[in-house]
Write an enzyme that holds these catalytic residues in place. Structure first.
Site, short mmCIF file in Angstrom:
data_model
loop_
_atom_site.label_atom_id
_atom_site.label_comp_id
_atom_site.label_asym_id
_atom_site.label_seq_id
_atom_site.Cartn_x
_atom_site.Cartn_y
_atom_site.Cartn_z
N ASP A 87 31.24 -3.61 27.50
CA ASP A 87 32.25 -2.76 26.85
C ASP A 87 33.60 -3.42 26.73
O ASP A 87 34.35 -3.14 25.79
CB ASP A 87 32.40 -1.44 27.62
CG ASP A 87 31.19 -0.55 27.45
OD1 ASP A 87 30.93 -0.12 26.31
OD2 ASP A 87 30.50 -0.28 28.45
N GLU A 136 28.08 -2.53 37.74
CA GLU A 136 26.96 -1.61 37.64
C GLU A 136 25.89 -2.01 38.65
O GLU A 136 25.67 -3.20 38.90
CB GLU A 136 26.38 -1.63 36.22
CG GLU A 136 27.37 -1.12 35.21
CD GLU A 136 26.99 -1.37 33.76
OE1 GLU A 136 27.51 -0.64 32.90
OE2 GLU A 136 26.19 -2.28 33.50
#
Length: 395
Positions: free
Chosen positions: A164, A148
């Site tokens: 996640d 990210e």
């Protein structure tokens, strides 16, 4: 976490989940419109690599993808049921090789997959992200991962993330204008296999988080929040610790100092019945939390919701970190100054513990607010010359 797919607007929501919510937008354009990103393949694997750069164009707020040159392409309208998204893949490097693409001023993700292209679809609400906690997700049996990042006029923030899932190993880096490089997210030698072995051996069903291909080869470990949502992990797995926190602060005070640069800003928590009330220094109640469940703790949401404000959000982030690291009972002054007391209780986020133990610098994004106290795998530079993602060995 629900086993349903999540529709993510790759931007503010994504940045918040990664702990990047405070990324500033400055007015002076110190950073060019695009910067180079080098992807180095040190994985030791022979499958083809596919790379995707997906996110929100910061100048317009539009969602879309960027090609290898950094050119933005908005997503077309989706449908219901979802329709196939345009093929946004970039051919990645072979083992031992590298490619360089351009990053535009985005807040988003760079995905990479091994052997197969990922399946992305569009609904009327936007892009459907892979949600492999759902057994019917088309990406369930594909080996992939993502980083990210946010690139804006204030520089770049790029991180490795396991919020996640823990999957294909990689690390990130930024080369500064002077030539020095900062990196994060690198596993220790043997750390990849060591993590899966330790997770499988952890009592309490933690090994159920591991997902494999039909041939038995390991793909990933889901985060415990996804594990609870998918019924793979006992929904009450953190209850004993949560109950002890509740009992302790029914008769004593939890002090939260959420801003390191504002030591005078403190909030004081006391439990009354099913509610933990926080007061400010004047004694006024500023926010309250109901007793959380394991899913709220692992996901840092629901009963531990953290809005992007200056009171409830910072308190919730601190509580979330304390629950996941199991430091709230042992330390009534949060957040902790150091990491020596993290994960010492038998009831803790063992998934995050095992990841941190196997990072070269001890830093990771094992849960959403692992940046509390700066224990996250994030690098930043205000005037970056180049960013990097290294696909690391599966060792």
């Amino acid at each position: 976490m629900s086993v349903k797919r999540k529709l993510l607007a790759l931007g503010a929501a994504l940045a918040t989940a990664a702990g990047l919510a405070a990324v500033p937008a400055v007015s002076s354009a110190a950073v060019p419109a695009t910067i180079p990103l080098t992807i180095q393949n040190n994985s030791g694997r022979t499958e083809p690599i596919y790379v995707y750069n997906l996110g929100t164009e910061l100048s317009t707020g539009r969602q879309g993808w960027a090609d290898a040159n950094g050119t933005f392409h908005p997503w077309p309208a989706g449908g219901n049921p979802p329709t196939p998204a345009p093929d946004a893949s970039i051919q990645g490097p072979a083992n031992g090789g590298s490619i360089t693409i351009r990053l535009p001023k985005f807040s988003g993700r760079v995905y990479f997959s091994y052997g197969q292209k990922l399946v992305f679809k569009l609904t009327t609400g936007g892009l459907v992200q892979p949600a492999v906690q759902n057994p019917s997700d088309p990406n369930r049996n594909i080996l992939f991962n993502w980083t990210e990042y946010t690139l804006n006029d204030g520089g770049i923030w790029i991180n490795s993330t396991q919020v996640d899932m823990f999957s294909a190993p990689y690390s990130v880096g930024v080369r500064m204008s002077g030539g020095a490089e900062k990196t994060a997210g690198r596993l220790t030698a043997g750390g990849y296999h060591g993590f899966f072995s330790a997770l499988k051996a952890q009592p309490g069903g933690w090994g159920n988080l591991v997902q494999t291909k039909p041939d038995g080869s390991v793909l990933r470990a889901l985060s415990p929040g996804h594990g609870v949502g998918a019924g793979l992990l006992n929904a009450a797995i953190m209850d004993d610790y949560i109950n002890r926190v509740w009992a302790k602060y029914a008769s004593s005070t939890l002090t939260v100092t959420p801003f390191a640069d504002q030591p005078g800003t403190k909030y004081f928590g006391r439990v009354s019945g099913n509610t933990m009330n926080f007061t400010n220094s004047a004694g006024a109640v500023v926010t309250s939390f109901q007793k959380p469940d394991s899913d709220s703790v692992f996901g840092c949401y629901k009963l531990l919701d953290a809005p992007n404000d200056l009171v409830r959000g910072p308190i919730s982030r601190t509580l979330c970190a304390g629950y996941n690291r199991s430091t709230l009972v042992s330390n009534p002054n949060q957040p902790d100054a150091g990491s020596s007391g993290f994960y010492q209780d038998p009831v803790t986020n063992h998934y995050s513990r095992l990841i941190h133990e196997r990072m070269v610098d001890g830093k990771a994004y094992g849960f959403a607010f692992d940046d509390v106290g700066h224990h996250e795998s994030l690098v930043h530079d205000g005037n970056p010359a180049q960013a990097s993602i290294t696909l690391d060995p599966f060792s």
